[in-house]
Design an enzyme around this catalytic site. Sequence first.
Site, PDB file in Angstrom:
ATOM      1  N   HIS A 219       0.843  -1.200   0.000  1.00  0.00           N
ATOM      2  CA  HIS A 219       0.000   0.000   0.000  1.00  0.00           C
ATOM      3  C   HIS A 219       0.875   1.245   0.000  1.00  0.00           C
ATOM      4  CE1 HIS A 219      -3.350   2.637   0.783  1.00  0.00           C
ATOM      5  NE2 HIS A 219      -2.848   3.045   1.949  1.00  0.00           N
ATOM      6  N   ASP A 242      -3.372   9.240   3.811  1.00  0.00           N
ATOM      7  CA  ASP A 242      -3.569   7.834   3.474  1.00  0.00           C
ATOM      8  C   ASP A 242      -4.982   7.651   2.928  1.00  0.00           C
ATOM      9  OD1 ASP A 242      -3.843   5.057   3.388  1.00  0.00           O
ATOM     10  OD2 ASP A 242      -2.673   4.738   5.201  1.00  0.00           O
ATOM     11  N   CYS A 306      -4.183   3.294  -4.828  1.00  0.00           N
ATOM     12  CA  CYS A 306      -3.476   4.005  -3.761  1.00  0.00           C
ATOM     13  C   CYS A 306      -2.268   4.790  -4.289  1.00  0.00           C
ATOM     14  CB  CYS A 306      -3.044   3.042  -2.663  1.00  0.00           C
ATOM     15  SG  CYS A 306      -2.112   1.600  -3.233  1.00  0.00           S
TER      16      CYS A 306
END
Length: 379
Positions: A219, A242, A306
């Site tokens: 990630h 995030d 992401c």
Amino acid sequence: MCTFIWLFRACLDVDQFEKSSKPTNSGASLGLRHRTTYSEVRSQSSFAIVFGEKMEDKEWKDAFEVPPSKFSRHKKGLTLVLLDEDEIEESTVGAVEITKQANKLAECEWDAMINYPSRDDPESVEISYKDIDHLAPEAFLTSSIMNFYIRYLQQQSSPTNRAIWDCHFFNTYFYQKLKEAVSHKGSEKDSFIKFRRWWKGVNIFQKAYIFIPIHEDLHWSLVIICIPDKEDESEPILLHLDSLGLHSSKSIFGNIRSYLKEEWNFLNLEISPSDIPIPERIWRHLPSCIDERKIVVPQQKNDYDCGLFVLFFMERFIEEAPERLKRKDLAMFGKRWFKAEEASGLRVKIRNLLEKEFQVARESCRSRESSSSSGGAVG
């Protein structure tokens, strides 16, 4: 000597010919639905090559060497082709050579490499054409793609664009090295001195913003270090952005704080008080004067965007952030900072940028192959 070959339509009408059939300008088809010479068959199909090899066997040859007058008028669906053996051999060699040249060009394009923005740039990013596959829908971005766009953002800087001019961008490999350096696995001093090569010649405390991509557990997230102006009595602020909330902000902040503390210790021995880049009161107590903020940001709607969100965080922040961030400026963030589709749409933009960069490399590659082929044919 001539060879008579009966090509049965039942044999030729196989899937590989049917699927490859495309109309030509003259209305003919590549699928052997018209009268086709044996040389054309050999250049278009592996079946024809195997069929030709069988003809070298005497049993097969005897089975197909028949008087044309006896069968050509009565066997419906059969095509009679008459060629000299020398013509067959010459045609086969030519077809194989053309195929080899085409394969070389395709391989050349696939393995084409570029150094962005140039080979002479000490921070250039090396990318191969096949890396573009990682920009396909639902694909995960790799470090090569991430670092390309980070360098692209840097290339937009200019003395008149202070928002970028006062930024420092670390690449995707930096954070892992940072963790190793601050863990003090070896000699504490030597470990950090070697690590400082990553920002050689740059005083990070003089920069307005330092961007650090974080890659852990498959990630991506982003840290932005915000350094106050020397005339401002504010402390540095660490921002963690995030798009899925998967990374531990506490752990990441701890590593970044250790990094800043080590650099602070080093600079205290190297610079004079007049060269202190931030307010002296803050500088004296820097390790304990760092604000940490986990930022609320738009969330991705899938599990593969992401990397795109991290790049879009950078791009949007550069566009909107003031020259130096203060606490009151944190209001710019939030779940409605931008639409998730805007970040996801960056996939197409990056692909288009890379396609343009590779266009020059592709043309250069083709030119080299063409020159090599022409040179080899001489004499």
